[in-house]
Design a protein around this motif. Structure first.
Motif, PDB file in Angstrom:
ATOM      1  N   ALA A 317       0.495  -1.122  -0.319  1.00 25.73           N
ATOM      2  CA  ALA A 317      -0.383  -0.329   0.031  1.00 25.73           C
ATOM      3  C   ALA A 317       0.870   1.489  -0.248  1.00 25.73           C
ATOM      4  CB  ALA A 317      -1.124  -0.192   0.778  1.00 25.73           C
ATOM      5  N   GLN A 320       2.609   2.888  -3.132  1.00 28.98           N
ATOM      6  CA  GLN A 320       1.891   3.509  -4.480  1.00 28.98           C
ATOM      7  C   GLN A 320       2.457   4.638  -4.194  1.00 28.98           C
ATOM      8  OE1 GLN A 320      -0.631   1.346  -6.664  1.00 28.98           O
ATOM      9  NE2 GLN A 320       0.204  -0.366  -5.033  1.00 28.98           N
ATOM     10  N   ALA A 390      -4.628   1.992   5.970  1.00 28.49           N
ATOM     11  CA  ALA A 390      -6.232   1.606   5.782  1.00 28.49           C
ATOM     12  C   ALA A 390      -6.767   2.839   6.250  1.00 28.49           C
ATOM     13  CB  ALA A 390      -6.831   0.947   6.875  1.00 28.49           C
ATOM     14  N   TYR A 393      -6.158   5.904   3.519  1.00 34.38           N
ATOM     15  CA  TYR A 393      -6.737   5.189   1.946  1.00 34.38           C
ATOM     16  C   TYR A 393      -7.905   5.298   2.265  1.00 34.38           C
ATOM     17  CZ  TYR A 393      -2.445   3.516  -0.992  1.00 34.38           C
ATOM     18  OH  TYR A 393      -0.923   3.877  -0.807  1.00 34.38           O
ATOM     19  N   GLN A 421       0.179   8.074   6.370  1.00 35.11           N
ATOM     20  CA  GLN A 421       1.426   6.835   5.935  1.00 35.11           C
ATOM     21  C   GLN A 421       2.776   6.989   6.832  1.00 35.11           C
ATOM     22  OE1 GLN A 421       1.355   6.503   2.070  1.00 35.11           O
ATOM     23  NE2 GLN A 421      -0.657   5.546   1.585  1.00 35.11           N
ATOM     24  N   ALA A 463       2.776  -4.168  -4.430  1.00 36.50           N
ATOM     25  CA  ALA A 463       2.561  -3.456  -4.459  1.00 36.50           C
ATOM     26  C   ALA A 463       2.294  -2.396  -6.582  1.00 36.50           C
ATOM     27  CB  ALA A 463       3.929  -1.883  -4.170  1.00 36.50           C
ATOM     28  N   PHE A 532      -6.824  -0.969  -1.151  1.00 39.20           N
ATOM     29  CA  PHE A 532      -6.030  -0.775  -0.170  1.00 39.20           C
ATOM     30  C   PHE A 532      -6.735  -0.927   1.462  1.00 39.20           C
ATOM     31  CE2 PHE A 532      -3.944   0.601  -4.798  1.00 39.20           C
ATOM     32  CZ  PHE A 532      -3.125   0.380  -4.446  1.00 39.20           C
ATOM     33  N   THR A 536      -5.617  -4.039   3.415  1.00 43.59           N
ATOM     34  CA  THR A 536      -4.824  -3.164   4.451  1.00 43.59           C
ATOM     35  C   THR A 536      -5.592  -2.957   6.877  1.00 43.59           C
ATOM     36  OG1 THR A 536      -5.149  -0.662   4.632  1.00 43.59           O
ATOM     37  CG2 THR A 536      -2.361  -2.080   4.053  1.00 43.59           C
TER      38      THR A 536
END
Ligand code: GLN
Length: 558
Positions: A317, A320, A390, A393, A421, A463, A532, A536
């Motif tokens: 994730a 990306q 998570a 996203y 993130q 990924a 995602f 996750t």
């Protein structure tokens, strides 16, 4: 100097390694910022293929450290491997510069140069990365190992300061658009040249300063040739190397091939992804098959494996950033940042920036919780990391929901995504590195780091696969409209394209169907990001649920 200052002072060698790694990460992340855009815009690849190449490339960069660590231990020593790896990466970046210089007149030469460059960088990174990290550990004598957590936090900041600078400079010189938003596809070369120069500076810094500073407290050189290494009294006494029987190695060989066949033929993965996944699984199997392991050691190794498995989803994730998130920043984002139109490849800079800002506060937070006896155990922190990614996203999914195929995402949402993130990364990445160190029996420590890096590599491969299921972004609809094609209608299957239209779409690198993942068609960016969230999010929930068992299996280690 006061006693307290001596206690907290770090050896000067740490700053040499900090500087070297900073320039190296400048080169690596600077190139990562512009690589996929170069592949798509100059080498005329589809975004889908660029994402797959990017995932495979990053994955291989984390497979070769096994080789680099092995060669250093047996033959060349850490120092030589760092110099060799640094030079190889500088050459690789220079070949990318060459590729980006000739693509206009000779695209096939440019493509060959690009592949050679990526190959050389993969091996260069393999020689460089494990050796610089292990030298950080060996700067500290046994009685000062307690300083290691802080040492790694400082080092992690060096990594990200470099990433920040690379993601600032390479996009400024390499990802250039004019006022009308038209990209100068010949500018990428300057980004690669900047990366090459950065790597040369890093290598030179290390070459010049190593003899003076990268030494034991009594001045003996660290990381020299293994045969001449007289710093062995500096290491802990226990046996350092794992020795496997011939039978175990043969079984591992058979396992590698069998798993490879299953992954390639049943799960339909390309050969590079197959190599990454099956090496990780085989090495993991080889280690636990060792009969000298006690029950406690084996339990702890299984904890490493379980955590390593969940971490795959995190990196899948997280990574990306260099592919789908950069394409979205390029094609469907309003990048107005305080009146300045930020280059799309620079948006990833917020990760490095936030790490530099938050690494110390995070380590203070853990210290504070520890002092109150409330510090969560490491797998719990990692489950938090997964939950946070998570969440990042989930927020972005809701912000792209109503964009349709022409609306623009505000840059602030990507900045928020990188902020969350980064918090996730700080819960998971440095913690994971030190957890492996704490749980590994000494003789298997470097191999278990190998397994851990292979799980990172597997995450990068995944990924790539996940990045390749990104549906068409706004620019594709605009381009199709210019060509007089109703792309939305074709994707919704309400319009049947003519053969002529299909050809036009293909030459413009536009897909005529929606991507499919695990049997589900991905219709839009909302569904793409929700993939995602689900992956996750599920990983986080399962890891949370497992923590009481993991705690037992760790036998007193946190
Ligand atoms: N960003 C960190 C680095 O470049 C961590 C990457 C990783 O562990 N996969 O070293």
């Amino acid at each position: 100097m006061s006693e307290a200052a001596v206690k907290t002072r770090h050896p000067k060698g740490l700053w040499v390694l900090f500087g070297t790694e900073m320039w190296e990460r400048f080169n690596f992340y600077g190139m990562r910022a512009i690589l996929t855009l170069f592949l798509v815009n100059s080498l005329m690849m589809k975004e889908e293929d660029a994402s797959l190449i990017y995932g495979g490339f990053l994955g291989l960069c984390y497979l070769t450290p096994m080789l680099g660590g092995f060669v250093a231990d047996r033959f060349f020593g850490n120092r030589n491997c760092i110099l060799l790896g640094g030079l190889m990466m500088a050459i690789g970046q220079f070949l990318l510069f060459a590729s980006a210089s000739v693509f206009g007149t000779n695209i096939s030469l440019a493509t060959t140069l690009m592949w050679s460059a990526l190959g050389i960088i993969i091996f260069g990174n393999g020689f460089f990365k494990p050796n610089i990290s292990s030298m950080v550990g060996s700067l500290y004598p046994k009685q000062e190992k307690s300083k290691l957590d802080t040492a790694f936090t400082i080092f992690y900041m060096g990594i990200n300061l470099g990433a920040f600078l690379g993601q600032l400079i390479c996009p400024i010189v390499g990802d250039v658009k004019d006022d009308a938003g038209i990209r100068d596809i010949h500018a990428f070369k300057w980004g690669f040249l900047a990366a090459s120069i950065a790597m040369l500076i890093g290598t030179a810094v290390f070459y010049v300063l190593k003899n003076k500073y990268v030494v034991t407290p009594d001045g003996k050189p660290l990381g020299g040739l293994p045969s001449k290494n007289d710093a062995s009294d500096f290491e802990e006494g226990e046996s350092q190397k794992a020795v496997f029987s011939q039978k175990a190695l043969i079984i591992a060989g058979i396992m590698f091939l069998t798993l490879g066949a299953i992954i390639h033929f049943v799960f339909d993965q390309n050969l590079i992804y197959t190599l990454i996944y099956s090496s990780g699984l085989t090495l993991a199997g080889l280690i636990v098959s060792d009969t000298s392991l006690t029950k406690i050691e084996r339990d702890r190794i299984f904890v490493i494996y379980i955590v390593a498995f969940f971490i795959i989803f995190f990196w899948a994730a997280f990574e990306q950033a260099g592919s789908s998130l950069t394409f979205i920043a390029d094609n469907q984002t309003d990048r107005n940042f305080f009146g300045w139109n930020m280059p799309p490849s620079m948006v990833q800079i917020f990760n490095g920036l936030f790490v530099v800002a938050f690494a110390i506060p995070f380590s203070m937070l853990w210290d504070y919780l520890r002092s109150k006896d409330r510090e969560p155990i490491s797998p719990m922190k990692q489950a938090f990391g997964l939950a946070l990614i998570a969440l990042s996203y989930f927020i972005i999914a809701h912000n792209v929901k109503d964009l349709g195929n022409s609306g623009l995402l505000a840059i602030k949402w990507l900045i928020l995504l990188y902020l969350i993130q980064t918090a996730a990364e700080l819960c998971l990445s440095p913690i994971g590195l030190s957890l492996v160190g704490k749980l590994s029996p000494k003789r298997f420590s470097s191999l278990l780091y190998g397994v851990f890096f292979l799980s990172n590599a597997s995450g990068y491969a995944l990924a790539g696969t996940l990045g390749s299921i990104m549906p068409a972004t706004g620019d594709k609809f605009i381009k199709a409209k210019e060509l007089g094609i109703d792309l939305q209608g074709i994707l919704d299957k309400t319009v049947t394209p003519t053969a002529e239209q299909l050809k036009l779409l293909a030459t413009n690198q536009i897909s005529d169907h929606n991507p499919v993942f695990a049997g589900f068609e991905i219709h839009n960016l909302f569904e793409f990001f929700m993939v995602f969230v689900i992956l996750t999010g599920l990983a986080a929930i399962i890891l949370f649920a497992l923590t009481p068992f993991l705690k037992k299996m760790m036998h007193g280690i946190r």
